[in-house]
Design an enzyme around this catalytic site. Structure first.
Site, PDB file in Angstrom:
ATOM      1  N   HIS A   1      56.448  13.656  47.384  1.00  0.00           N
ATOM      2  CA  HIS A   1      56.556  15.078  47.742  1.00  0.00           C
ATOM      3  C   HIS A   1      57.868  15.394  48.470  1.00  0.00           C
ATOM      4  CE1 HIS A   1      52.229  14.922  46.931  1.00  0.00           C
ATOM      5  NE2 HIS A   1      52.155  16.224  47.009  1.00  0.00           N
TER       6      HIS A   1
ATOM      7  N   ASP B   1      60.434  14.829  41.112  1.00  0.00           N
ATOM      8  CA  ASP B   1      59.266  14.821  42.003  1.00  0.00           C
ATOM      9  C   ASP B   1      57.989  14.978  41.180  1.00  0.00           C
ATOM     10  OD1 ASP B   1      57.244  15.760  44.049  1.00  0.00           O
ATOM     11  OD2 ASP B   1      59.004  15.615  45.342  1.00  0.00           O
TER      12      ASP B   1
ATOM     13  N   HIS C   1      55.370  16.371  42.100  1.00  0.00           N
ATOM     14  CA  HIS C   1      54.798  17.693  42.380  1.00  0.00           C
ATOM     15  C   HIS C   1      55.892  18.743  42.215  1.00  0.00           C
ATOM     16  CE1 HIS C   1      52.535  20.968  43.979  1.00  0.00           C
ATOM     17  NE2 HIS C   1      51.622  20.240  44.588  1.00  0.00           N
TER      18      HIS C   1
ATOM     19  N   GLU D   1      42.168  17.724  40.964  1.00  0.00           N
ATOM     20  CA  GLU D   1      42.425  19.155  41.223  1.00  0.00           C
ATOM     21  C   GLU D   1      43.026  19.796  39.974  1.00  0.00           C
ATOM     22  OE1 GLU D   1      44.990  18.591  44.735  1.00  0.00           O
ATOM     23  OE2 GLU D   1      43.279  19.199  45.942  1.00  0.00           O
TER      24      GLU D   1
ATOM     25  N   GLU E   1      41.593  26.128  43.354  1.00  0.00           N
ATOM     26  CA  GLU E   1      42.245  25.977  44.656  1.00  0.00           C
ATOM     27  C   GLU E   1      42.977  27.263  45.041  1.00  0.00           C
ATOM     28  OE1 GLU E   1      44.775  22.507  45.074  1.00  0.00           O
ATOM     29  OE2 GLU E   1      45.752  23.373  46.832  1.00  0.00           O
TER      30      GLU E   1
ATOM     31  N   CYS F   1      47.493  22.592  52.772  1.00  0.00           N
ATOM     32  CA  CYS F   1      48.432  23.304  51.896  1.00  0.00           C
ATOM     33  C   CYS F   1      48.083  24.785  51.780  1.00  0.00           C
ATOM     34  CB  CYS F   1      48.452  22.658  50.522  1.00  0.00           C
ATOM     35  SG  CYS F   1      46.830  22.511  49.749  1.00  0.00           S
TER      36      CYS F   1
HETATM   37 ZN   LIG Z   1      46.165  24.327  48.618  1.00  0.00          ZN
END
Ligand SMILES: [Zn+2]
Length: 630
Positions: A143, A191, A193, A305, A321, A396
């Site tokens: 990250h 990355d 993410h 997720e 999310e 987050c």
């Molecule tokens: Zn989140």
């Protein structure tokens, strides 16, 4: 055009596109749900977030990296990003309503970050304190660029809000290091993410520094070539299974895919790359048709997720999310600006009023990470009971929610060469290009929206008003993009009234969504409704809606929620299911019979639905959006 770019005080300032965004300070929101959310964000959420920056370790970690303070690193390797999102929220809030305390927080944070930053520009408290020998060596899950991206966005926000020269200097030093290593130096690291892509483009838009755009472009086009090592979750998780231009459906970790799409549109717009824009639109169409919850939520699987297969949309296990809702708004906004098409504003509205708004309690101090469409009496996630929580170890969502609420004004209206377009109907004042437009409405409770021209630059110009796809066609015929066009030589004092049809709707799912078959949901205007146990006279799990029920809208005050519109519907209470044995019985046994002669066994009842975004504000009872039809 560059004048506008310099002037826009908002998250996005593209150099080209069909629609041009306004600054947060160009739109004053005065009341309605948006106004309420902004007031609560300022009074409750942001103060809580600032407190958590100390408690959660985000700020202490950076002190450690600066060689100040004691203790050891706390939290996740992406803990710095919480502070960056909090800074962005504070900067936009300062842009909306200037406050010396906000300015001071940005200045103090920037000074700390400058002290923590390595001389070469690198900045990540986890890698500096815990794994200094692994800097940029485990990008598949580190990250580091993700955190850098949130730093860049915070810096852009602070710069545009007029409180961020020092923060911008920190961000640029880090961005220059990324350029030196990953663009000029030829390192092909990416990355795991996505996030830095969209942030690099915005930093380019602010500074004019083209290598930032070039790096974003390289990171996007190198994805899908196996350059990201396996983090243990497989290549789909990080959208590294196929080149971006070849992928036709959203896969893997939902937030990563959606942030990536925001970056894809940004790069496409700034480089004039039609093919790149088209591939994102192709995935948008597939995603909306097959992988989107009725609330606008995204991500069907807790595992990873992640997005599921097409039509895999379980109501109880929906992940949805809060960050995915935010990322979807970012992506849709970019598509709206690039193309001018109202379908993106429709989805922004659906997402904001449902998936996004449900993430925060009415009081602003509790948050959902996961936003399912059903909660059973015994639902739990890990060690908690599936209710909103004050904060999370992986936090987050809360500061991400705050930065979007602070910047809501940016998403209300735009300009183009013909005039002013209004995408979201909120009471207040819109100022753009010599036009001042007052908007009076009780939307979304009432469908009437009254516009008054307070000032005009003179001559003819067009007021474009989005006609939502759910609204029955009235006297206004929308253009191909979904907007009613009113072209006039407007004079100060001229008014126009838009009447949107808020008749409640019973909505059925696509037949391929197995998890929802036989169920219906209720919508009114942009709001999706749900049933909560607290409003029913019988066990919600034994109720079924009468298919031809009349839906009655009822205005009422609810404790803690204020004035809201409830929907009453006709339902029946089904006989209790046999308590023993397998929950599967032959077709011809009494509990499966639907013949009219058995109807007396079904007791008619009236059921009451509340807007989904207001759920879980009273008790922790059963909730469902999708309800079986009798
Ligand atoms: Zn989140």
């Amino acid at each position: 055009m560059s004048d506008l770019r310099d002037r826009v005080r908002g998250p996005l300032a593209p150099s080209t596109g069909v629609q041009r965004p306004l600054g947060i300070d160009d739109v004053e929101i005065e009341g309605g749900p948006f106004g309420r959310w902004q007031a609560i964000n300022r009074e409750a959420s942001i103060p809580l977030g600032l407190e958590q920056m100390e408690k959660s370790g985000a700020v202490p970690n950076l002190r450690l990296a600066a060689g100040e303070g004691g203790g050891s690193f706390q939290g996740y390797r992406f803990q710095d990003s919480d502070l960056y999102k909090q800074l962005e929220a504070v900067a936009w809030e300062h842009s909306r309503l200037p406050d010396d305390a906000y300015r001071a927080f940005v200045a103090e944070s920037a000074a700390l970050l400058a002290r923590a930053q390595r001389p070469d520009g690198y900045l990540n408290s986890h890698y500096q304190m815990v794994k200094p020998d692994k800097v940029f060596a485990e990008l598949e899950y580190s990250h580091e660029m993700y955190c850098a991206g949130h730093l860049f966005q915070a810096a852009v926000a602070a710069a545009r809000a007029g409180c961020g020269e020092e923060l911008l200097a920190v961000a640029r030093r880090f961005a220059d290091l990324l350029v030196e290593r990953f663009l000029v130096g030829g390192d092909d690291g990416i990355d795991g993410h996505a996030e830095v892509e969209t942030a690099l483009v915005e930093l380019y838009r602010l500074t004019g520094e083209r290598p930032y755009l070039e790096l974003a472009s390289k990171l996007i086009d190198n994805r899908g070539k196996g350059l990201i090592a396996d983090s243990g979750m497989g290549p789909l998780y990080a959208q590294d299974h196929l080149p971006v231009r070849a992928a036709d459906t959203a896969v893997g970790h939902a937030v990563r895919q959606l942030y990536l799409e925001a970056g894809v549109v940004d790069v496409a717009v700034e480089t004039g790359d039609e093919e790149l824009l088209a591939c994102s639109i192709r995935r948008w169409e597939d995603l909306v048709a097959t992988k989107t919850s009725i609330t606008g939520g995204h991500g069907s699987r807790h595992d990873g997720e992640a997005f599921g297969e097409r039509y895999e949309l379980p109501p109880d296990r929906a992940y949805n999310e809060s960050c995915a809702a935010i990322a979807a708004v970012h992506w849709n906004w970019r598509l709206l600006l690039a193309t001018g098409h109202g379908r993106y504003a429709d989805l922004i509205e659906r997402t904001l009023y449902n998936a996004f708004a449900a993430s925060t309690s009415a009081g602003g101090t509790r948050f959902f990470y996961v936003n399912p469409l059903q909660r059973r009496a015994d639902l739990f996630e890990d060690a908690y009971l599936g209710r909103r929580r004050e904060w999370f170890a992986c936090a987050c969502c809360p500061p991400n929610i705050m930065r979007l609420v602070s910047s809501l004004g940016h998403y209300v209206a735009t300009t183009d060469d013909e005039g002013l377009s209004v995408h979201q109907y909120v009471p207040g004042t819109i100022r753009a290009g010599g036009i001042t437009l007052a908007v009076e409405t009780d939307y979304p409770w009432d469908g009437r929206v009254r516009f008054t021209v307070r000032a005009t630059p003179g001559g003819e110009w067009t007021l474009k008003l989005r006609v939502p796809a759910w609204s029955a066609p009235g006297e206004l015929t929308p253009n191909a993009d979904g907007y009613a066009e009113l072209r006039r030589a407007w004079k100060p004092g001229d008014t126009f009234t838009l009447d949107l049809d808020l008749t409640p709707r019973l909505v059925l799912p696509h037949r391929r969504i197995d998890a929802l078959r036989g169920c219906a949901a209720i919508e009114r205007g942009p709001l999706v409704y749900c049933f909560e146990q607290i409003d029913q006279t019988a066990d919600l799990e034994d109720l079924a809606l009468v298919p031809d029920t009349r839906l009655r809208a009822v205005r009422r005050d609810l404790p803690g929620l204020g004035s809201t519109v409830l929907i009453e519907a006709d339902a029946v209470r089904l006989p209790p299911a046999p308590p023993e044995g397998l929950p599967y019985t032959p077709q011809n046994t009494p509990q499966n019979t639907t013949a009219p002669t058995d109807l007396p066994a079904r007791t008619p009842v009236t059921v009451t639905a509340v807007p989904y975004y207001q759920w879980d504000n009273r008790d922790g009872g059963v909730m469902r959006v999708w309800t079986p039809l009798a």
